[in-house]
Scaffold this active site. Sequence first.
Site, PDB file in Angstrom:
ATOM      1  N   ASP A  34       0.837  -1.112   0.164  1.00 55.05           N
ATOM      2  CA  ASP A  34      -0.178  -0.044   0.043  1.00 55.05           C
ATOM      3  C   ASP A  34       0.810   1.219   0.120  1.00 55.05           C
ATOM      4  O   ASP A  34       2.006   1.243   0.786  1.00 55.05           O
ATOM      5  CB  ASP A  34      -0.911   0.038   1.372  1.00 55.05           C
ATOM      6  CG  ASP A  34      -2.124   0.862   0.824  1.00 55.05           C
ATOM      7  OD1 ASP A  34      -2.722   0.625  -0.121  1.00 55.05           O
ATOM      8  OD2 ASP A  34      -2.598   1.531   1.869  1.00 55.05           O
ATOM      9  N   GLY A  56      -0.328   6.766 -11.501  1.00 57.03           N
ATOM     10  CA  GLY A  56      -0.886   7.392 -10.391  1.00 57.03           C
ATOM     11  C   GLY A  56      -0.193   9.012 -10.452  1.00 57.03           C
ATOM     12  O   GLY A  56      -0.607   9.620 -11.513  1.00 57.03           O
TER      13      GLY A  56
HETATM   14  P1  IMP Z   1      -2.380   1.985  -3.902  1.00 55.59           P
HETATM   15  O1  IMP Z   1      -0.911   1.623  -3.014  1.00 55.59           O
HETATM   16  O2  IMP Z   1      -2.535   1.217  -5.075  1.00 55.59           O
HETATM   17  O3  IMP Z   1      -3.478   1.987  -3.012  1.00 55.59           O
HETATM   18  O4  IMP Z   1      -2.141   3.182  -4.347  1.00 55.59           O
HETATM   19  C1  IMP Z   1      -2.619   4.476  -3.757  1.00 55.59           C
HETATM   20  C2  IMP Z   1      -2.552   5.737  -4.684  1.00 55.59           C
HETATM   21  O5  IMP Z   1      -1.253   6.122  -4.633  1.00 55.59           O
HETATM   22  C3  IMP Z   1      -3.206   5.444  -5.975  1.00 55.59           C
HETATM   23  O6  IMP Z   1      -3.909   6.606  -6.529  1.00 55.59           O
HETATM   24  C4  IMP Z   1      -1.895   4.956  -6.655  1.00 55.59           C
HETATM   25  O7  IMP Z   1      -2.122   5.539  -8.038  1.00 55.59           O
HETATM   26  C5  IMP Z   1      -0.893   6.030  -6.262  1.00 55.59           C
HETATM   27  N1  IMP Z   1       0.413   5.314  -6.338  1.00 55.59           N
HETATM   28  C6  IMP Z   1       0.761   4.211  -5.858  1.00 55.59           C
HETATM   29  N2  IMP Z   1       2.168   3.918  -6.084  1.00 55.59           N
HETATM   30  C7  IMP Z   1       2.406   4.833  -6.936  1.00 55.59           C
HETATM   31  C8  IMP Z   1       3.617   5.203  -7.672  1.00 55.59           C
HETATM   32  O8  IMP Z   1       4.702   4.382  -7.647  1.00 55.59           O
HETATM   33  N3  IMP Z   1       3.628   6.256  -8.431  1.00 55.59           N
HETATM   34  C9  IMP Z   1       2.594   7.365  -8.318  1.00 55.59           C
HETATM   35  N4  IMP Z   1       1.624   6.873  -7.989  1.00 55.59           N
HETATM   36  C10 IMP Z   1       1.504   5.746  -7.071  1.00 55.59           C
END
Ligand code: IMP
Length: 194
Positions: free
Chosen positions: A68, A150
């Site tokens: 996460d 992201g």
């Molecule tokens: P999760 O870890 O997938 O829950 O990500 C949470 C949020 O952060 C989401 O909006 C993802 O797109 C963003 N995010 C997670 N990892 C990255 C990354 O490596 N680069 C840019 N955005 C990220």
Amino acid sequence: MRLCFASNNAHKLDEIRPLLPAGTELLSLADIGCHEELPETQDTLAGNARQKAQYVWDHYGVACFADDTGLEVTALNGEPGVYSARYAGPQRSATDNVAKLLRELQPHPNRSAQFRTVVALIEPTGEVQEFAGVVDGIITDTASGVGGFGYDPVFQPVEGDGRTFAEMTTEEKNKTSHRARAVAGLVAFLNKSA
Ligand code: IMP
């Protein structure tokens, strides 16, 4: 060793695959027949990573890890943090999230931020291990680059050459990224216990 990465994010799988020890077979959620959305209802990154990995272990009995990630922006008191995915609403749109971030930060001269990842591993015994990774950077004024995902188009790592993560190849992003650093802890652990 067969290890499931509890994510449906193809970008994350592509980032992580080259970082794992040779001989590790990385399985996606689709590979293990898991097509439902994983629960992610905790209010910490570690809590969510554990919850996702535990769900796969409990329902599929497969050794797995989950990550996460949160973007923590200094001028916004650490927001969006654990709520990064839904920052601009439940649609979880990266375009909307980035637009909101740039809007919120517009009046602030301090652009510093960090990405933080927590990886939780459920071992074949059911025990849980956690690994964290952080990268410092700044939020740019406008989005640049088409790689990554992201918030990558507006995140410029401090230890870099001025490009955003979205302007880098996966290999270049992996040299400094939060996720690569957390996965390095996971790999060291897997190598030690092999
Ligand atoms: P999760 O870890 O997938 O829950 O990500 C949470 C949020 O952060 C989401 O909006 C993802 O797109 C963003 N995010 C997670 N990892 C990255 C990354 O490596 N680069 C840019 N955005 C990220």
